[in-house]
Design a protein around this motif. Sequence first.
Motif, PDB file in Angstrom:
ATOM      1  N   GLY A 270       0.882  -1.234   0.007  1.00 54.13           N
ATOM      2  CA  GLY A 270      -0.105  -0.100  -0.056  1.00 54.13           C
ATOM      3  C   GLY A 270       0.944   1.308   0.174  1.00 54.13           C
ATOM      4  O   GLY A 270       2.025   1.353  -0.670  1.00 54.13           O
TER       5      GLY A 270
ATOM      6  N   TYR B  21       0.225   7.532   4.881  1.00 50.52           N
ATOM      7  CA  TYR B  21      -0.111   9.009   4.731  1.00 50.52           C
ATOM      8  C   TYR B  21       0.737   9.931   5.253  1.00 50.52           C
ATOM      9  O   TYR B  21       1.209   9.528   6.336  1.00 50.52           O
TER      10      TYR B  21
ATOM     11  N   TYR C  50     -10.352   8.220   5.959  1.00 47.08           N
ATOM     12  CA  TYR C  50      -9.249   7.472   5.266  1.00 47.08           C
ATOM     13  C   TYR C  50      -8.863   6.055   6.167  1.00 47.08           C
ATOM     14  O   TYR C  50      -7.937   5.284   5.861  1.00 47.08           O
TER      15      TYR C  50
ATOM     16  N   HIS D  95      -4.324  11.007  -5.213  1.00 44.81           N
ATOM     17  CA  HIS D  95      -4.663  10.597  -3.738  1.00 44.81           C
ATOM     18  C   HIS D  95      -5.306   9.158  -3.906  1.00 44.81           C
ATOM     19  O   HIS D  95      -5.686   8.984  -5.075  1.00 44.81           O
ATOM     20  N   ARG D  96      -5.612   8.745  -2.937  1.00 41.52           N
ATOM     21  CA  ARG D  96      -6.381   7.228  -2.866  1.00 41.52           C
ATOM     22  C   ARG D  96      -7.935   7.658  -3.408  1.00 41.52           C
ATOM     23  O   ARG D  96      -8.555   8.677  -2.688  1.00 41.52           O
ATOM     24  N   CYS D  97      -8.512   7.024  -4.329  1.00 40.60           N
ATOM     25  CA  CYS D  97      -9.787   6.986  -4.805  1.00 40.60           C
ATOM     26  C   CYS D  97     -10.024   8.602  -5.375  1.00 40.60           C
ATOM     27  O   CYS D  97     -10.355   9.647  -4.668  1.00 40.60           O
TER      28      CYS D  97
ATOM     29  N   ILE E 187      -0.261  11.012  -0.002  1.00 34.70           N
ATOM     30  CA  ILE E 187       0.151   9.548   0.117  1.00 34.70           C
ATOM     31  C   ILE E 187       1.521   9.417  -0.712  1.00 34.70           C
ATOM     32  O   ILE E 187       2.236  10.446  -1.243  1.00 34.70           O
TER      33      ILE E 187
ATOM     34  N   SER F  11       1.196  -1.706  -5.544  1.00 37.66           N
ATOM     35  CA  SER F  11       0.321  -0.935  -4.649  1.00 37.66           C
ATOM     36  C   SER F  11       0.282   0.350  -5.258  1.00 37.66           C
ATOM     37  O   SER F  11       0.481   0.688  -6.242  1.00 37.66           O
ATOM     38  N   GLU F  12      -0.613   1.222  -4.516  1.00 35.10           N
ATOM     39  CA  GLU F  12      -0.905   2.760  -5.199  1.00 35.10           C
ATOM     40  C   GLU F  12       0.614   3.337  -5.353  1.00 35.10           C
ATOM     41  O   GLU F  12       0.678   4.367  -6.196  1.00 35.10           O
TER      42      GLU F  12
ATOM     43  N   THR G 238      -4.821   5.399  -8.759  1.00 35.34           N
ATOM     44  CA  THR G 238      -4.609   5.108  -7.422  1.00 35.34           C
ATOM     45  C   THR G 238      -6.122   4.651  -6.683  1.00 35.34           C
ATOM     46  O   THR G 238      -6.474   5.506  -5.985  1.00 35.34           O
ATOM     47  N   ALA G 239      -6.499   3.621  -7.051  1.00 33.07           N
ATOM     48  CA  ALA G 239      -7.521   2.967  -6.474  1.00 33.07           C
ATOM     49  C   ALA G 239      -7.764   1.500  -6.363  1.00 33.07           C
ATOM     50  O   ALA G 239      -6.870   0.927  -6.991  1.00 33.07           O
TER      51      ALA G 239
END
Length: 382
Positions: free
Chosen positions: A109, A112, A128, A157-159, A248, A285-286, A296-297
């Motif tokens: 992963g 943060y 998150y 960023h994530r999602c 991230i 990973s992301e 990044t999801a």
Amino acid sequence: MTKVLVLGGGTAGLVAARYLKAEADRLKLDIDVTMITASERHYMPPLFMEVALGSAEGHETWAPIKNAEKVYGFKVELDKVTEIDLDNRKVKTESGKVYDYDYLVLGLGVKYVWDKYKGLAEYGYHNYTLEGALKLRKALSEFKGGKIVIYVPEVPHRCGIYPFEMSLNLRSYFEHRGIEDVEIKVVHPGEAPAKALNKTVSKFFEREMGKARAEFVHHDGHVEITPNKVVTKNAEVDYDLLIKVPPIAIPDIMSFMADDKDPRWAKVKGPDFRYPGYDEVYVVSEASMPPLGLLTAGVPLHNAAIVSATSILHQIHGGFPVAEYAPTMCLGHGYNTGFAGNCEYKWNGSKYERHCYLLFKSPLVRLMKDSFYRGWLDSLRL
């Protein structure tokens, strides 16, 4: 016996391990698949937003990863990785164990980086993590009206659709509570909502955010966050409640693998996600998505894990077909409707080129999305 070691029990690790084990059993290959993960819980992070909004409970967001041993047949070791020795093909853990491998899949992963921007760690709420979602839930339940800012300091960023999806769901949330005096703004470094996906998807969010009276505010860079204001290079935005999106970066344990051009990400080779100089090592990973032009999801990670798993099988069982990076579907919902978008990919020799477009709009998307997440976790519940 061929040893495949999978680090991480999230989406990428679970998909890679179960695919490798299933195909090894089908083909009667002598492959030992072992996963090492520090957490006993396999989380479904998209459900954290539902926890924050009160439509899900914390226990519904995870399932015991150890159950994967019975469900999928591979080994699961609950331990924390402390050292990755690529030259000697060894991984050390907190308990003192040393694992050797023939192939290594890194699905660890991202981390943060809350302290990257002034005031970001000190102020605001997020969903998150499960803990963060529960704190945001309490803050929202006590909010009686005023200004809400959803702040994105940087991309990716994530999602990527989260800030816009959240803005729509917040309007529905407060309307159902009978609270009309709520101003919602998304402060974002992009030029338009979800522009990285496609004009049609971006237009969907523009229209729906207009209906939900959620304003998009472009910013040119972070300056600081104070107890009641987000200050950027081109705008100062007041807030009564701040919802923040974390920057991230590559996990600390993988810092030696950081990309020279952008140390947030891992070095990686396409199209099958190998680590340069080590053809037996796969980075999924992301942290390995942006260098290859990917999003990044969770769904992109799912695809990357399958590509990596089939590449490993191809090397072990010569001739096994290496999967192409498949189209990825994105589902988003909010303010009485939802959308399904699709991205198609083509490898150009250095990265994946993507073409994204809107498939359809429907209020049923929320049910589709929720059913997928819950069904995924239910497969791990015995």
